[in-house]
Design an enzyme around this catalytic site. Structure first.
Site, short mmCIF file in Angstrom:
data_model
loop_
_atom_site.label_atom_id
_atom_site.label_comp_id
_atom_site.label_asym_id
_atom_site.label_seq_id
_atom_site.Cartn_x
_atom_site.Cartn_y
_atom_site.Cartn_z
N HIS A 158 0.81 -1.23 0.00
CA HIS A 158 0.00 0.00 0.00
C HIS A 158 0.85 1.29 0.00
O HIS A 158 0.65 2.20 0.79
CB HIS A 158 -1.09 0.01 1.08
CG HIS A 158 -0.70 -0.05 2.51
ND1 HIS A 158 0.29 0.72 3.07
CD2 HIS A 158 -1.20 -0.78 3.53
CE1 HIS A 158 0.36 0.46 4.36
NE2 HIS A 158 -0.51 -0.44 4.67
N HIS A 184 -5.71 -8.24 14.92
CA HIS A 184 -5.67 -7.05 14.07
C HIS A 184 -6.49 -7.34 12.81
O HIS A 184 -6.29 -8.35 12.15
CB HIS A 184 -4.22 -6.72 13.72
CG HIS A 184 -4.05 -5.47 12.91
ND1 HIS A 184 -4.94 -4.44 12.94
CD2 HIS A 184 -3.07 -5.09 12.05
CE1 HIS A 184 -4.53 -3.47 12.13
NE2 HIS A 184 -3.40 -3.85 11.57
N GLU A 223 -6.69 -5.67 9.92
CA GLU A 223 -6.23 -5.24 8.60
C GLU A 223 -6.13 -6.46 7.67
O GLU A 223 -5.82 -7.57 8.12
CB GLU A 223 -4.87 -4.52 8.71
CG GLU A 223 -4.59 -3.64 7.51
CD GLU A 223 -3.42 -2.69 7.73
OE1 GLU A 223 -2.79 -2.73 8.81
OE2 GLU A 223 -3.13 -1.90 6.81
N ASP A 281 -4.20 -7.84 5.60
CA ASP A 281 -3.05 -8.76 5.49
C ASP A 281 -3.06 -9.80 6.61
O ASP A 281 -2.30 -10.78 6.56
CB ASP A 281 -1.72 -8.01 5.44
CG ASP A 281 -1.58 -6.95 6.51
OD1 ASP A 281 -2.60 -6.46 7.01
OD2 ASP A 281 -0.43 -6.59 6.85
N HIS A 316 -1.53 -0.32 15.55
CA HIS A 316 -1.58 0.99 14.93
C HIS A 316 -2.95 1.32 14.35
O HIS A 316 -3.10 2.32 13.62
CB HIS A 316 -0.51 1.05 13.81
CG HIS A 316 -0.80 0.14 12.65
ND1 HIS A 316 -1.19 0.61 11.41
CD2 HIS A 316 -0.82 -1.21 12.53
CE1 HIS A 316 -1.39 -0.40 10.58
NE2 HIS A 316 -1.18 -1.52 11.24
N ASP A 362 0.86 -6.08 14.73
CA ASP A 362 1.88 -5.46 13.88
C ASP A 362 3.04 -4.82 14.68
O ASP A 362 4.12 -4.58 14.13
CB ASP A 362 1.25 -4.38 12.99
CG ASP A 362 0.58 -4.98 11.75
OD1 ASP A 362 0.88 -6.14 11.42
OD2 ASP A 362 -0.22 -4.28 11.12
N TYR A 421 9.73 0.21 9.46
CA TYR A 421 8.35 -0.14 9.83
C TYR A 421 7.83 0.85 10.87
O TYR A 421 6.72 1.37 10.77
CB TYR A 421 8.29 -1.58 10.38
CG TYR A 421 6.89 -2.10 10.42
CD1 TYR A 421 6.33 -2.72 9.32
CD2 TYR A 421 6.10 -1.95 11.55
CE1 TYR A 421 5.02 -3.17 9.33
CE2 TYR A 421 4.79 -2.38 11.59
CZ TYR A 421 4.26 -3.01 10.47
OH TYR A 421 2.95 -3.43 10.49
N HIS A 469 4.43 -9.58 11.42
CA HIS A 469 5.33 -9.51 10.26
C HIS A 469 6.77 -9.74 10.74
O HIS A 469 7.12 -9.33 11.85
CB HIS A 469 5.30 -8.14 9.58
CG HIS A 469 3.99 -7.77 8.97
ND1 HIS A 469 3.49 -8.35 7.83
CD2 HIS A 469 3.07 -6.83 9.32
CE1 HIS A 469 2.33 -7.80 7.51
NE2 HIS A 469 2.04 -6.88 8.41
#
Lengths: 53, 398
Positions: free
Chosen positions: B25, B79, B81, B83, B145, B164, B192, B225
């Protein structure tokens, strides 16, 4: 004075503290916070705040 | 069949490695990334997070290498999101877990993603679930986040699943900190932080304090990640403390673009002025540099100088892009300056000045501008601007 909580991120607007970094001096009641003010943490508007119980 | 990787007696990594992603992104991921999902074995097997949608098959194979996926009792979504949740709907449909645990905002976000009536169970900080032989407790980490972000802590095994936070975009099959080159991971972890976590630095500081007060001292930290921190989990926690404090170095960034070389000539003279006065300087042409690299370099910088040509009475589009991006990252304690060149209308350069003011950057000088090609006098002023900025940095760091 009544505090207001951001429904999105949980930030609490405390009138005693205000948000001086963004133009809201201490001792500003929620009603007097300007309408274009946004949550300093997540950026949403006043309409996404609710009164703290 | 792809295999799970054991990370402790009862915990397996069952995620996916995305070797080829180069644009996440708008964040340049030159080393790819991983989407980490974790399987906790026991009486009530638990899956922590899932993966990006197209890696569903890879995750399921890794789960199958350890156990029958339909025996998974519950899923935790730390989370929402995509991904980490893109494969969630498919996973729930195929394994039919007894329960899916999410934060209140997680449920809201996932409903927004999948548009289904999701019967997930909302948990909040302090809630605990018995998984048979061990217990998982939840800690909400709002705005770390996203509003839904949550940590899950496996109590007896003393492993913290941190979504994350503490992660990085780094494709590696070496799933532990001690198996990876610190020179590489430091940069990726810092990148990151700078691109994803930086705007929420105040919350990071409070959260680190909260974790300390809760007495949490995990022997492993397993983010969504990159790799698992097992040798020295406190290393990344301490780095977050440093980055969040935003203590900058004697370093300046010059972010610019150029059409016919005028703004670049100015940029190079400013850089030399800064350099001769003892400041580390990075010259970043937006024609050659990705915005996420600028964010990385800004993380430990004290000065941000922005240079643009004027095109059709606007600032140059690449500068508009990077300024929009940096504004969102809300780096604190910056000083700055604006310079540039124009043909017949220099006024648009003031837009950059105003943007930096809105970013609460302390500007050290008025906009330094030149019509067409800078002459010797202008170039000399550019050097002076570099020297003055260096002095202001020194004052700020004193």
């Amino acid at each position: 004075m009544v505090k207001y909580v951001c429904e999105i991120c949980g930030y609490v607007y405390d009138p005693a503290v205000g948000d001086p970094a963004n133009g809201i001096p201490a001792n500003t009641a929620w009603e007097d916070v300007k309408e274009d003010w946004v949550c300093p943490v997540c950026g949403v508007g006043k309409d996404q705040f609710t009164q703290q119980n | 069949m792809m295999q799970a990787v054991k990370i402790s007696e009862k915990v397996y990594w069952v995620g996916a490695i995305d070797w080829n992603i180069r644009d996440f992104h708008g964040y340049s991921t030159r080393r790819g990334t991983t989407y980490n999902a974790y399987l906790i074995l026991g009486e009530k097997p638990t899956l922590v997070d899932t993966v990006k949608k197209e890696f569903y098959g890879e995750m399921m194979q890794r789960i199958q290498s350890v156990m029958d996926p339909t025996k998974i009792h519950q899923i935790i979504s730390n989370h929402s999101e995509l991904d980490h949740s893109g494969a969630l709907a498919e996973t729930v449909a195929s394994i039919r877990p007894q329960e899916v645990y999410v934060s209140a905002m997680g449920l809201k976000n996932l409903t927004g993603h999948f548009h289904e009536n999701l019967k997930f169970k909302i948990v909040k900080t302090g809630d605990r679930i018995d998984i048979g032989g061990d217990t998982i407790s939840f800690v909400e980490a709002r705005m770390l986040h996203w509003p839904d972000s949550m940590f899950s802590y496996l109590e007896k095994e003393n492993i913290l699943f941190s979504n994350d936070v503490f992660g990085m975009h780094y494709a590696t099959n070496r799933l532990f900190d001690d198996e990876n080159d610190e020179h590489i991971w430091w940069t990726e972890a810092a990148k990151y932080y700078a691109n994803i976590v930086l705007p929420y630095s105040d919350i990071v500081l409070r959260f680190l304090q909260q974790i300390k007060q809760m007495g949490l001292s995990p022997r492993m930290i397993a983010p969504d990640h990159g790799f698992v921190w097992r040798k020295n989990p406190s290393q990344i926690v301490d780095l977050y403390g440093e980055w969040a404090a935003q203590k900058a170095a004697n370093k300046a960034l010059i972010v610019y673009d150029t059409m016919w070389g005028s703004t670049e000539k100015m940029a190079r003279q400013i850089a030399d002025g800064l350099s001769s006065a003892g400041t580390q300087v990075k010259l970043l042409s937006m024609h050659h540099t990705d915005r996420s690299e600028v964010a990385l370099e800004l993380l430990n910088s004290t000065a941000l100088l922005v240079g643009s040509p004027v095109l059709n009475s606007q600032i140059f589009p690449s500068l508009a892009d990077v300024l929009c991006y940096l504004k969102g990252l809300r780096k604190k304690n910056l000083i700055g300056a604006v310079f540039g060149s124009y043909g017949w209308n220099g006024a648009p350069l003031e837009d950059i000045y105003q943007t930096l003011e809105k970013m609460q950057v302390q500007l050290v000088a008025p906009v330094l501008k030149t019509a067409f090609v800078p002459d010797e006098e202008t170039l000399s002023k550019c050097r002076d601007l570099g020297v003055v900025t260096s002095q202001k940095i020194a004052e700020k760091l004193a």
